[in-house]
Write an enzyme that holds these catalytic residues in place. Structure first.
Site, short mmCIF file in Angstrom:
data_model
loop_
_atom_site.label_atom_id
_atom_site.label_comp_id
_atom_site.label_asym_id
_atom_site.label_seq_id
_atom_site.Cartn_x
_atom_site.Cartn_y
_atom_site.Cartn_z
N ARG A 125 -26.06 -45.47 41.85
CA ARG A 125 -26.93 -44.74 40.91
C ARG A 125 -27.16 -43.29 41.30
NH1 ARG A 125 -29.91 -49.67 41.31
NH2 ARG A 125 -29.31 -51.07 39.61
N LYS A 147 -21.69 -30.61 34.32
CA LYS A 147 -20.99 -31.49 33.37
C LYS A 147 -19.92 -32.25 34.14
CE LYS A 147 -21.49 -29.18 28.91
NZ LYS A 147 -20.79 -28.48 27.81
N GLU A 189 -11.38 -18.20 30.85
CA GLU A 189 -12.81 -18.54 30.98
C GLU A 189 -13.61 -17.36 31.53
OE1 GLU A 189 -13.88 -21.20 29.61
OE2 GLU A 189 -12.50 -22.88 29.89
N LYS A 231 -23.09 -17.91 33.77
CA LYS A 231 -23.19 -19.36 33.50
C LYS A 231 -24.51 -19.90 34.04
CE LYS A 231 -21.05 -23.75 33.18
NZ LYS A 231 -19.86 -24.59 33.14
N GLU A 241 -27.38 -28.78 27.02
CA GLU A 241 -26.77 -28.29 25.78
C GLU A 241 -27.55 -28.71 24.54
OE1 GLU A 241 -22.49 -27.87 26.05
OE2 GLU A 241 -22.33 -28.13 23.89
N ARG A 245 -26.51 -23.52 25.44
CA ARG A 245 -25.34 -23.75 26.30
C ARG A 245 -24.04 -23.84 25.51
NH1 ARG A 245 -24.74 -27.61 31.67
NH2 ARG A 245 -22.51 -27.23 31.93
N ASN A 249 -18.84 -22.48 24.93
CA ASN A 249 -17.65 -23.07 24.32
C ASN A 249 -16.95 -22.12 23.36
OD1 ASN A 249 -17.69 -25.57 25.63
ND2 ASN A 249 -19.36 -26.24 24.31
N HIS A 252 -13.40 -22.74 22.25
CA HIS A 252 -13.07 -24.11 22.62
C HIS A 252 -12.84 -25.02 21.41
CE1 HIS A 252 -14.25 -22.63 26.51
NE2 HIS A 252 -14.10 -23.79 27.09
N HIS A 256 -9.60 -26.86 21.52
CA HIS A 256 -9.55 -28.33 21.61
C HIS A 256 -8.53 -28.88 20.61
CE1 HIS A 256 -10.99 -32.48 21.80
NE2 HIS A 256 -10.92 -32.46 20.48
N HIS A 269 -5.62 -26.04 29.45
CA HIS A 269 -6.92 -25.87 28.78
C HIS A 269 -7.23 -24.37 28.57
CE1 HIS A 269 -11.12 -26.61 27.81
NE2 HIS A 269 -11.49 -25.79 28.77
P1 NAD Z 1 -6.65 -28.85 37.37
O1 NAD Z 1 -7.77 -29.42 38.07
O2 NAD Z 1 -5.65 -29.76 36.75
O3 NAD Z 1 -5.88 -27.85 38.35
C1 NAD Z 1 -4.75 -27.15 37.89
C2 NAD Z 1 -3.54 -27.35 38.82
O4 NAD Z 1 -3.69 -26.51 39.95
C3 NAD Z 1 -3.37 -28.76 39.34
O5 NAD Z 1 -2.02 -29.09 39.41
C4 NAD Z 1 -3.98 -28.66 40.75
O6 NAD Z 1 -3.48 -29.63 41.64
C5 NAD Z 1 -3.53 -27.28 41.15
N1 NAD Z 1 -4.34 -26.60 42.15
C6 NAD Z 1 -5.69 -26.61 42.27
N2 NAD Z 1 -6.06 -25.74 43.21
C7 NAD Z 1 -4.95 -25.19 43.71
C8 NAD Z 1 -4.71 -24.20 44.69
N3 NAD Z 1 -5.70 -23.55 45.30
N4 NAD Z 1 -3.43 -23.88 44.98
C9 NAD Z 1 -2.40 -24.48 44.31
N5 NAD Z 1 -2.57 -25.39 43.35
C10 NAD Z 1 -3.84 -25.73 43.05
O7 NAD Z 1 -7.12 -27.87 36.18
P2 NAD Z 1 -8.32 -26.82 36.05
O8 NAD Z 1 -7.83 -25.79 35.11
O9 NAD Z 1 -8.88 -26.43 37.35
O10 NAD Z 1 -9.45 -27.70 35.32
C11 NAD Z 1 -9.24 -28.24 34.03
C12 NAD Z 1 -10.20 -29.39 33.88
O11 NAD Z 1 -11.52 -28.91 33.95
C13 NAD Z 1 -10.07 -30.10 32.55
O12 NAD Z 1 -10.08 -31.49 32.77
C14 NAD Z 1 -11.32 -29.68 31.78
O13 NAD Z 1 -11.78 -30.66 30.89
C15 NAD Z 1 -12.30 -29.46 32.91
N6 NAD Z 1 -13.37 -28.53 32.60
C16 NAD Z 1 -14.64 -28.92 32.87
C17 NAD Z 1 -15.70 -28.06 32.64
C18 NAD Z 1 -17.10 -28.47 33.01
O14 NAD Z 1 -18.04 -27.76 32.67
N7 NAD Z 1 -17.27 -29.58 33.71
C19 NAD Z 1 -15.47 -26.78 32.13
C20 NAD Z 1 -14.15 -26.39 31.87
C21 NAD Z 1 -13.10 -27.28 32.11
N1 GLY Z 2 -17.79 -25.29 30.12
C1 GLY Z 2 -18.87 -25.32 29.20
C2 GLY Z 2 -20.14 -25.78 29.80
O1 GLY Z 2 -20.24 -26.00 30.99
O2 GLY Z 2 -21.09 -25.97 29.10
#
Ligand code: NAD
Ligand code: GLY
Length: 365
Positions: A125, A147, A189, A231, A241, A245, A249, A252, A256, A269
């Site tokens: 939990r 998130k 972003e 942020k 949100e 918040r 997006n 987005h 999306h 993304h």
């Molecule tokens: P990712 O986590 O897939 O990383 C991108 C690639 O880079 C992967 O292949 C990873 O292994 C590689 N990588 C990571 N760090 C590295 C480094 N230092 N050197 C070499 N390679 C490296 O993608 P991302 O763009 O970081 O994140 C996308 C994800 O984030 C999506 O799932 C999206 O939904 C999520 N997201 C969440 C939020 C939130 O607020 N929680 C906001 C935006 C996106």
């Molecule tokens: N990436 C959008 C949010 O965190 O709300």
């Protein structure tokens, strides 16, 4: 190499407030891991790409504070952001008899961060977790604000929780190993914070874009710091949100639809968000909120950042279909983040016919 955080941004959420440390050499820096909740064990969750680069350094640093430091390297990629990988985290935690004082450490990009955060929210939990983002996208966005989620075959990020980390550690050195395409995706972003909130920051991005693409440490440091400040301000006012918040997006909703329409993983993304911002800017112009000079300027910046500015030819109906299942949609009515004058965002609907015009103008034939 410096070991002192060059900057700390604070996110203010009452007893769930936390610092975002931003600097070089932080993974093994002595101050990075001090003052964490103290249990007997920590689990570093990472992936098979990031583990060989950075897991040993983090494990060695944590060993000074925890009797046991486990490492779990999950398969890499958005396709693995689901129940199976999540269960691997729980299997390890239970197999090693980790208790509710165990600290989870998410070492990787947004995929690892979102999954580890969700695991931390659920295990017994709720256990403490630290975000250690290693992509630009994760440092400027996904690691901050709580998130967390996994994907469902019927929708991205549909199963999750708001659950804040106890600390975010942005080691800028990790960005030096990032593939160029991922760096550009992260820049989308960064760019988004300008039009929605701070045109002075957009001016700065425009001037320093070449330095950012060349991974100049000082330029990256300010891009991460200012993005996190904006942020943190937004999340501090609207953690779950309820309203404000949603401006984070920007781009987005269209983005999306591009990701879902092409099949997740075809475009990154950030690439979809970059192109989505071009579309959302055009929609803002059609609705009389900004002028065409603003749209053209933003489009040029997005293109220079190495991001696509023309949407894929999915067809208007496919775009509308995917946008209707966006999390912001209300009773099937699509809601867009639009620019209501440079530096100010608004969330509102738009007539389907106007959206269709914009899609026709912004997509490949
Ligand atoms: P990712 O986590 O897939 O990383 C991108 C690639 O880079 C992967 O292949 C990873 O292994 C590689 N990588 C990571 N760090 C590295 C480094 N230092 N050197 C070499 N390679 C490296 O993608 P991302 O763009 O970081 O994140 C996308 C994800 O984030 C999506 O799932 C999206 O939904 C999520 N997201 C969440 C939020 C939130 O607020 N929680 C906001 C935006 C996106
Ligand atoms: N990436 C959008 C949010 O965190 O709300």
């Amino acid at each position: 190499m410096a070991h002192t955080p060059i900057e700390t941004v604070h996110i203010h959420l009452g007893d769930r407030s936390y610092p975002i440390l931003i600097g070089a050499g932080l993974l093994s820096g002595p101050g990075t891991w001090a003052d964490l909740p103290r249990g007997s064990s920590a689990l570093i969750v990472t992936n098979t790409t990031v583990a060989p680069l950075y897991a040993a350094a983090v494990q060695a640093a944590l060993a000074a504070h925890f009797a046991q430091v486990h490492v779990l390297a999950l398969p890499d990629g958005e396709a693995h952001k689901g129940w199976e990988a999540l269960n691997q985290i729980f299997d390890l935690l239970l197999g090693k008899a980790c208790d509710r004082r165990t600290v989870l450490v998410a070492l990787g990009g947004g995929v690892v961060g979102d999954m580890t955060g969700f695991a931390a929210a659920c295990y017994m939990r709720g256990v403490p977790f630290v975000q250690v983002p290693t992509t630009l996208l994760a440092q400027v966005d996904s690691s901050v604000g709580g998130k967390t989620a996994i994907n469902h075959p019927l929708g991205k990020n549909m199963i999750g929780a708001f659950y804040q980390p106890v600390r975010v550690v942005c080691d800028l050195d990790t960005l030096q190993t990032l593939p160029a395409r991922e760096l550009s995706a992260g820049l989308a972003e960064v760019i988004k914070y300008g039009p929605i909130s701070d045109m002075t920051f957009l001016d700065w991005i425009e001037t320093h874009l070449d330095a950012l693409l060349a991974r100049d440490p000082a330029a990256l440091a300010w891009a991460v710091q200012r993005s996190c400040q904006i942020k943190a301000e937004v999340v501090g006012q609207d953690e779950r949100e309820g309203g404000l918040r949603a401006i984070l997006n920007f781009g987005h909703t269209f983005g999306h639809a591009i990701e879902a329409g092409l099949g997740f993983g075809e475009w990154l993304h950030g690439e979809a968000v970059g192109c989505g911002m071009v579309m959302a800017a055009h929609l803002s112009e059609r609705l009389g909120l900004v002028d065409m000079a603003f749209v053209q300027r933003l489009t040029r910046i997005i293109e220079r950042a190495g991001l696509p500015k023309v949407g894929p030819a999915l067809g208007v109906e496919t775009y509308l279909h995917h946008m209707r299942v966006d999390k912001k949609a209300q009773a099937g009515d699509i809601r867009f983040v639009l620019i209501d004058g440079p530096g100010r965002a608004v969330v509102r609907g738009a007539p389907d016919a106007v959206v269709a015009d914009v899609l026709q103008a912004c997509c490949a034939a």
